[in-house]
Design a protein around this motif. Structure first.
Motif, PDB file in Angstrom:
ATOM      1  N   ILE A   5      83.837  68.128  44.109  1.00 22.51           N
ATOM      2  CA  ILE A   5      84.962  67.279  43.719  1.00 22.51           C
ATOM      3  C   ILE A   5      85.907  67.171  44.914  1.00 22.51           C
ATOM      4  N   VAL A   6      86.413  65.980  45.197  1.00 20.30           N
ATOM      5  CA  VAL A   6      87.512  65.875  46.160  1.00 20.30           C
ATOM      6  C   VAL A   6      88.774  65.519  45.383  1.00 20.30           C
ATOM      7  N   PHE A 113      77.798  78.000  44.379  1.00 17.85           N
ATOM      8  CA  PHE A 113      78.751  77.806  43.283  1.00 17.85           C
ATOM      9  C   PHE A 113      78.326  76.700  42.326  1.00 17.85           C
ATOM     10  N   ASP A 114      78.969  76.679  41.125  1.00 19.71           N
ATOM     11  CA  ASP A 114      78.765  75.570  40.189  1.00 19.71           C
ATOM     12  C   ASP A 114      79.627  74.373  40.585  1.00 19.71           C
ATOM     13  N   TRP A 115      80.822  74.681  41.102  1.00 19.49           N
ATOM     14  CA  TRP A 115      81.775  73.636  41.465  1.00 19.49           C
ATOM     15  C   TRP A 115      82.400  73.929  42.817  1.00 19.49           C
ATOM     16  N   HIS A 134      81.435  64.195  51.195  1.00 19.40           N
ATOM     17  CA  HIS A 134      80.260  64.667  50.453  1.00 19.40           C
ATOM     18  C   HIS A 134      80.504  64.794  48.948  1.00 19.40           C
ATOM     19  N   ALA A 135      81.593  64.185  48.477  1.00 19.32           N
ATOM     20  CA  ALA A 135      81.962  64.366  47.070  1.00 19.32           C
ATOM     21  C   ALA A 135      81.023  63.635  46.109  1.00 19.32           C
ATOM     22  N   ASP A 136      80.819  64.274  44.936  1.00 21.81           N
ATOM     23  CA  ASP A 136      80.121  63.614  43.824  1.00 21.81           C
ATOM     24  C   ASP A 136      81.149  62.989  42.881  1.00 21.81           C
ATOM     25  N   ILE A 137      82.328  63.636  42.833  1.00 27.53           N
ATOM     26  CA  ILE A 137      83.395  63.212  41.926  1.00 27.53           C
ATOM     27  C   ILE A 137      84.704  63.174  42.712  1.00 27.53           C
ATOM     28  N   GLU A 173      81.680  59.127  40.959  1.00 29.31           N
ATOM     29  CA  GLU A 173      82.611  59.142  39.816  1.00 29.31           C
ATOM     30  C   GLU A 173      84.035  59.211  40.323  1.00 29.31           C
ATOM     31  N   LYS A 174      84.903  58.358  39.818  1.00 26.22           N
ATOM     32  CA  LYS A 174      86.314  58.415  40.210  1.00 26.22           C
ATOM     33  C   LYS A 174      87.163  58.595  38.959  1.00 26.22           C
TER      34      LYS A 174
END
Lengths: 271, 89
Positions: A5-6, A113-115, A134-137, A173-174
């Protein structure tokens, strides 16, 4: 597979670091393993908000440049043993972060880690684009105020252009976290309403964090607000945000500080 | 009652909302963030430009989002002589 997440905003001072610490702690409180990463090289503060400022030995740049191992730089939280911090360097500048080095460190963190929650620096320069890379979310933190909304709009544009996922044509995802919200002032027409900000930015809402004294109290003590005052309005907003990130459906309410029956009756429903 | 207290009854937030909507519509085009309105504007323009010479400045595309229905408004000013020529062709 870990999710990266960023936490970003464009504008400074809107609550990125508070949000990173609160989401990280809330995820760890829910049993997840979490690493919060400070990308604000030269102006680190996540260590202070997490209460770990005296435990920093190695930092992100040492790991990126190969001077320290990731495990040497990670600081495990004393209150939550599934929560770790990777601090930023206070003495170096952001040019010491290389694209390849950051990619390697994020890759290693994903395995552990998970997150992984990256606290972005303010602005739209290299530091901010590396944090989102590199964020997914993406969690966009916005205040209900014109300059913050404008800067968030710019950041949303960058998320759609400069992230690895965007470049590969994959979905990023945003989500929006609206902070320092005052339902009373919004009702009186003195502050942008939740719906106004959502219509302008057109990204889904993750949480509304009301203006609260508890945020400053928690930062004074170096404890994430979800740990320091779990029943406070901002802590409940962040706890709900975390449940939504984990895929649960949670009714969107703006938590209120009042715990009386009257307060509960008047808890405002958001959009 | 003075002018200020009259204005404050409406609140300042609607002014903020309107200023942001106008500013961001402009900035999104400038920084290349393609939102729906910008994309529609380009594509609609391209279709019409095949048949009629139009002035880019005289095209207005607006989007009103409502609870049940959203409306898309396309307002294109056509030069008179060009339309006449097209009709007779």
């Amino acid at each position: 597979m870990a999710k990266v997440i960023v936490v970003t905003s464009g504008k400074g001072g809107v609550g990125k670091t508070t949000t990173t610490a609160a989401l990280g702690a809330a995820l760890a409180q829910a049993g997840q393993s979490v690493c919060v990463v400070d990308f604000d090289v030269g102006l680190r503060n996540l260590d202070l908000i997490m209460g770990a400022e005296r435990r920093v030995v190695y930092d992100l740049i040492n790991v990126v440049q190969g001077d320290a191992k990731l495990t040497q730089a990670l600081i495990r939280d004393k209150r939550l043993d599934t929560l770790s911090l990777l601090p930023a360097s206070q003495t170096r500048d952001k040019d010491a972060l290389t694209d390849d080095g950051v990619a390697r460190v994020i890759g290693e963190l994903r395995e552990k880690f998970d997150w992984v929650i990256c606290d972005s620096p303010a602005g739209i320069e290299r530091g901010a684009t590396l944090a989102m890379r590199h964020a997914d979310i993406a969690v966009v933190v916005t205040n209900p105020e014109v300059s913050s909304v404008r800067d968030s709009d710019r950041i949303i544009g960058l998320l759609d252009a400069k992230t690895e996922r965007a470049e590969k044509g994959e979905r990023l995802e945003k989500h929006l976290i609206l902070t320092r919200y005052d339902p009373g002032r919004a009702e009186r027409g003195e502050m942008l309403k939740i719906d106004d900000v959502l219509e302008i930015l057109s990204i889904p809402l993750l949480a509304v964090v009301p203006e609260s004294e508890e945020v400053l109290k928690a930062s004074n003590l170096g404890s994430p607000v979800t740990l320091n005052a779990p029943q406070s309005a901002p802590a409940r907003a962040y706890a709900d945000a975390v449940r939504r990130l984990k895929g649960e459906t949670v009714a969107m309410i703006v938590p209120s500080e009042k715990r009386s029956l009257l307060g509960k009756l008047f808890t405002r429903r958001a959009a | 009652m003075n002018l200020l207290s009259f204005l404050s009854r409406r609140g300042t937030a609607p002014v903020a909302r309107e200023r942001l909507q106008i500013l961001l519509a402009h900035e999104r085009t400038a920084f290349g963030r393609s939102d729906l309105v910008a994309v529609l504007r380009e594509e609609i323009l391209a279709v019409i430009a095949k048949h009629v010479a139009i002035d880019q400045e005289k095209v207005k595309v607006t989007m009103e989002r409502g609870d049940a229905v959203s409306t898309l408004g396309v307002d294109i000013e056509l030069p008179d002589n060009k339309v006449a020529r097209l009709a007779s062709a």
